[in-house]
Design a protein around this motif. Sequence first.
Motif, PDB file in Angstrom:
ATOM      1  N   ARG A 267      -8.941   1.554  -1.308  1.00  0.00           N
ATOM      2  CA  ARG A 267      -8.147   2.739  -1.591  1.00  0.00           C
ATOM      3  C   ARG A 267      -9.014   3.998  -1.680  1.00  0.00           C
ATOM      4  O   ARG A 267     -10.203   3.926  -1.965  1.00  0.00           O
ATOM      5  N   ASP A 272      -3.458   6.644  -5.141  1.00  0.00           N
ATOM      6  CA  ASP A 272      -2.013   6.591  -4.896  1.00  0.00           C
ATOM      7  C   ASP A 272      -1.611   7.546  -3.778  1.00  0.00           C
ATOM      8  O   ASP A 272      -0.478   8.015  -3.714  1.00  0.00           O
ATOM      9  N   PHE A 274      -0.711   8.784   0.040  1.00  0.00           N
ATOM     10  CA  PHE A 274       0.227   8.193   1.008  1.00  0.00           C
ATOM     11  C   PHE A 274      -0.471   7.129   1.846  1.00  0.00           C
ATOM     12  O   PHE A 274       0.086   6.058   2.093  1.00  0.00           O
ATOM     13  N   ASP A 276      -2.892   5.255   0.994  1.00  0.00           N
ATOM     14  CA  ASP A 276      -3.080   4.058   0.172  1.00  0.00           C
ATOM     15  C   ASP A 276      -1.796   3.218   0.155  1.00  0.00           C
ATOM     16  O   ASP A 276      -1.839   1.992   0.247  1.00  0.00           O
ATOM     17  N   ARG A 277      -0.677   3.912   0.044  1.00  0.00           N
ATOM     18  CA  ARG A 277       0.607   3.200   0.013  1.00  0.00           C
ATOM     19  C   ARG A 277       0.938   2.613   1.383  1.00  0.00           C
ATOM     20  O   ARG A 277       1.420   1.483   1.485  1.00  0.00           O
ATOM     21  N   ALA A 280      -1.261  -0.367   1.973  1.00  0.00           N
ATOM     22  CA  ALA A 280      -0.833  -1.474   1.111  1.00  0.00           C
ATOM     23  C   ALA A 280       0.430  -2.119   1.665  1.00  0.00           C
ATOM     24  O   ALA A 280       0.579  -3.345   1.644  1.00  0.00           O
ATOM     25  N   HIS A 281       1.324  -1.279   2.184  1.00  0.00           N
ATOM     26  CA  HIS A 281       2.566  -1.839   2.731  1.00  0.00           C
ATOM     27  C   HIS A 281       2.280  -2.720   3.950  1.00  0.00           C
ATOM     28  O   HIS A 281       2.784  -3.834   4.064  1.00  0.00           O
ATOM     29  N   LEU A 409       9.173   5.045   3.258  1.00  0.00           N
ATOM     30  CA  LEU A 409       8.098   4.197   2.718  1.00  0.00           C
ATOM     31  C   LEU A 409       8.431   3.749   1.285  1.00  0.00           C
ATOM     32  O   LEU A 409       8.211   2.591   0.926  1.00  0.00           O
ATOM     33  N   SER A 410       8.999   4.668   0.488  1.00  0.00           N
ATOM     34  CA  SER A 410       9.408   4.277  -0.872  1.00  0.00           C
ATOM     35  C   SER A 410      10.465   3.179  -0.814  1.00  0.00           C
ATOM     36  O   SER A 410      10.472   2.259  -1.640  1.00  0.00           O
ATOM     37  N   GLU A 413       8.776  -0.032  -0.080  1.00  0.00           N
ATOM     38  CA  GLU A 413       8.098  -0.548  -1.280  1.00  0.00           C
ATOM     39  C   GLU A 413       9.104  -1.198  -2.235  1.00  0.00           C
ATOM     40  O   GLU A 413       8.859  -2.261  -2.800  1.00  0.00           O
TER      41      GLU A 413
END
Length: 440
Positions: A267, A272, A274, A276-277, A280-281, A409-410, A413
Amino acid sequence: MEHITLEGLGRPSSSIGVGQEIHALAERLFPICRSITGDGVRQTLDILSEQVDLDRHEIPTGTQLFDWTVPKEWNIHSASIIGPDGKTVVDFADSNLHIVNYSLPFKGILPLNELKSHIHTLPEQPQLIPYRTSYYAATWGFCVAHERVATMPDGLYLVEIDAELKDGSLAYGEHLHRGQTEREFLLSAHICHPSLANDNCSGLALLATFAKSLKERKTRYSYRFLFAPGTIGSIAWLSRNEDQARLIDHGLVLSCLGDAGSPSYKRSRRGDAFIDRAMAHVLGREAGAKLIDFSPYGYDERQYCSPGFDLPVGMFQRSVHGTFPEYHTSADNLDFIRPEHLEDSFRILTEVIDIVEGDWTPLNLCPKGEPQLGKRGLYAALGGQPSSGATSMALLWVLNLADGRYSLLSMAERSGLPFRELAAAARLLADHGLLADAAP
Ligand code: ZN
């Protein structure tokens, strides 16, 4: 903002055989003796510029770059150790790892015990040649397989290192793919290692091939590809582009992308961001993938994530540097990287960029009760309409979460569904007038 749907994007030219293409390019880069400065970097940039247009920069020795100074330029022509019997024991021509990278020139006759203080070996891996550097310490040395040194008899050895360390410049190259906005995605690979395949011919070859494929693609973001020597190169870019750096919304440092290990992501310092997210996704759906928190040890993310910049830049690798036995040895060769793993890394990068490009925040225009899908012909989609790519669960999740607070993306998640399914569902619903862009 106008949102781009995934289907609206040109796809990378062809991912069939892209692993072979990347491997073939890595194979051309592999033999070159690179360092943080010198002709090896320029030769490498020559080859990369056959793939994409590169802006090339040369920064003179002595130039101040924040707290650093561009060192003297290093070039090497030959190096060898000749034994008491007149036979060559070690020859740079056999492997450019044999010489400590940035070695001073030297010529002399030494007894074995004195010579040994200039020879680096790996007693635990006696057949392998280690990779060592002495960028910022004036010394000379060789790297040799431990088992070979064990066979060297006592006596006098002729040592010759035909290298030069003189005022010159630091070279790096960059390529910009212009998108609809000036906001940028930075993709950075180090160019300073000699014959090491995974670390980092794999990164250079993959990024150049990716940049080439992006030419066909209309993007929202602009993509900046940086091929620069480790540490001093990224510091050089940052020091010359402080304003430009503020445009970077996402970034990845790429290395070690061709080995058989599972993908991994470190990361950004922010943790946190974008990127990184998004990473991770994508990696959350890959078997054995590793997600690692930021630490100030590694590659050029250390510079991009230094507190004066704190850019949202993470690192994408397969096996993590320093953790695999081939790392920084002659076993990190062209057999260690495989087309199928390079292709897999290319696919993962493509998926992440699909998310960065395709994310938007939908607003349900019919939020009171579920809209009646049957009368809109969307009922078939609920049964799984292959052409739309939208699954029933994705349609239901998008409709439910489209209150203007969730981007796709949210939603991915929260729902655990793949981004691409939600993006397809959102497009279908938008086409039927059920969604608007919450942030037009
Ligand atoms: Zn390395």
